[in-house]
Design an enzyme around this catalytic site. Structure first.
Site, short mmCIF file in Angstrom:
data_model
loop_
_atom_site.label_atom_id
_atom_site.label_comp_id
_atom_site.label_asym_id
_atom_site.label_seq_id
_atom_site.Cartn_x
_atom_site.Cartn_y
_atom_site.Cartn_z
N GLY A 303 0.43 -0.70 -0.13
CA GLY A 303 -0.28 0.46 -0.07
C GLY A 303 0.61 1.23 0.03
CD GLU A 304 3.66 2.60 3.41
OE1 GLU A 304 4.79 3.21 2.79
OE2 GLU A 304 3.62 1.77 4.27
N GLY A 305 0.47 3.46 -1.84
CA GLY A 305 1.29 3.82 -3.40
C GLY A 305 2.39 3.66 -3.66
#
Length: 343
Positions: A303-305
């Site tokens: 996640g987190e980009g």
């Protein structure tokens, strides 16, 4: 005051989408055909340059201002034991982002991008969607509006990411609502064991049954089963389309967040690419439903980009080749011979 005051207002914004600029895309394709390489030999890199140009509306395209937006939200459904981590980890990770200690901070630097992290009412989790809608209409619209208004109009590329303990459960439930099949999109998320995965699937099935009357509509489904960070990514992706900004979507949660756009309008994600396919089980299934092919497959599931941030480097490589390579004429290299049979 939120940009969107009603679901109907939001629905109208989704129905009013600008088209790509095919003229500049054709110009890019024309230059590609003259570069010192066999036609098509750079594969998807050639397509990506034309895609950037088409949605930026300029030739050559540019990647001078790359914005990575990471939205963070908390989920009441974590009370059902669907995550391996407690809900307070969301705020702790937001603090880690601010201290530049997370993976996305390092990847942002390498991608030559700007990172903004936006926590959304972390002290007030969404409601447990096994008991009622995750968000009331006003809460949902406020989160969508926050995402929409966070997008700078001057950006050349927008990267969408998220942080939120419990949000793979929300993403799986929303995907199930949009495309059917119940809990088939559920995976281990942050690392739940077999018992935790069974709880997660049971929770999703119960939620889909409870909200069966609402989930026929993609926007009502997003409010009933999503989260603030998912709603914000929806809004940001919509804003990017309205502002002629191409988008890189991250993994499973980010893709689920914007999937209602495509459920509402078939071409609504044409300005977006998926940066990578997550190792989270449901992502491949969701991409298949959306008809989208990711740029990378690295086994990531952070996640987190993070996966989309890595994909920014692929776009930079594509653009560097397009703008930096010489044409056959410039390099005084003989172009391929055309036989009578080919002519």
């Amino acid at each position: 005051m939120p940009k969107f005051s009603s679901i109907d207002d939001l629905r109208a914004a989704v129905s009013d989408l600008p088209a790509a600029n095919h003229e500049v895309a054709d110009q890019v394709a024309g230059r590609e055909a003259q570069l010192t390489k066999p036609p098509g030999s750079l594969g998807r890199l050639e397509d990506l340059t034309a895609w950037l140009a088409a949605w930026q509306g300029q030739n050559p395209p540019r990647l001078e201002v790359v914005e990575i937006l990471v939205f963070a939200g908390n989920h009441g459904v974590t009370a059902q034991g669907v995550s391996a981590y407690p809900a307070e980890v969301t705020a702790q990770m937001v603090a880690n982002f601010a201290a530049e200690g997370a993976a996305i901070n390092q990847l942002t630097r390498e991608a030559k991008a700007n990172l903004r992290v936006m926590p959304l009412s972390l002290d007030t989790p969404t409601a447990d969607f096994t008991e009622g809608p995750a968000m009331a209409e006003a809460e949902f619209l406020e989160a969508v509006s926050a995402g929409y208004e966070a997008v700078p109009a001057a950006a050349d590329l927008l990267v969408l990411g998220e942080m939120g303990i419990g949000n793979t459960t929300a993403a799986a439930a929303l995907s199930g609502a949009l495309f059917g099949g119940g809990a088939r999109f559920a995976g281990t998320g942050t690392g739940v064991d077999d018992a935790g995965l069974k709880r997660k699937r049971d929770v999703i099935e119960r939620a889909l049954q409870r909200h069966s009357g609402a989930i026929a509509d993609p926007l009502h489904a997003a409010a009933a089963l999503g989260g603030r960070e998912l709603a914000a990514m929806f809004g940001a992706c919509l804003a990017a389309r309205h502002n002629a900004i191409p988008v890189l979507i991250d993994g499973f949660v980010s893709t689920a967040a914007v999937a209602p756009l495509k459920a509402l309008r078939a071409d609504a994600l044409d300005h977006a690419h998926v940066g990578h396919v997550s190792a989270e089980a449901g992502h491949c299934l969701l991409l298949r439903e959306l008809g989208m092919t990711p740029l990378l497959d690295l086994g990531m599931r952070l996640g987190e980009g993070s996966g989309a941030a890595v994909a920014v480097l692929v776009l930079r490589a594509a653009l560097a080749c397009h703008t930096g390579m010489a044409t056959f004429e410039e390099a005084q290299v003989s172009d391929k011979q055309v036989s009578d049979k080919d002519a």
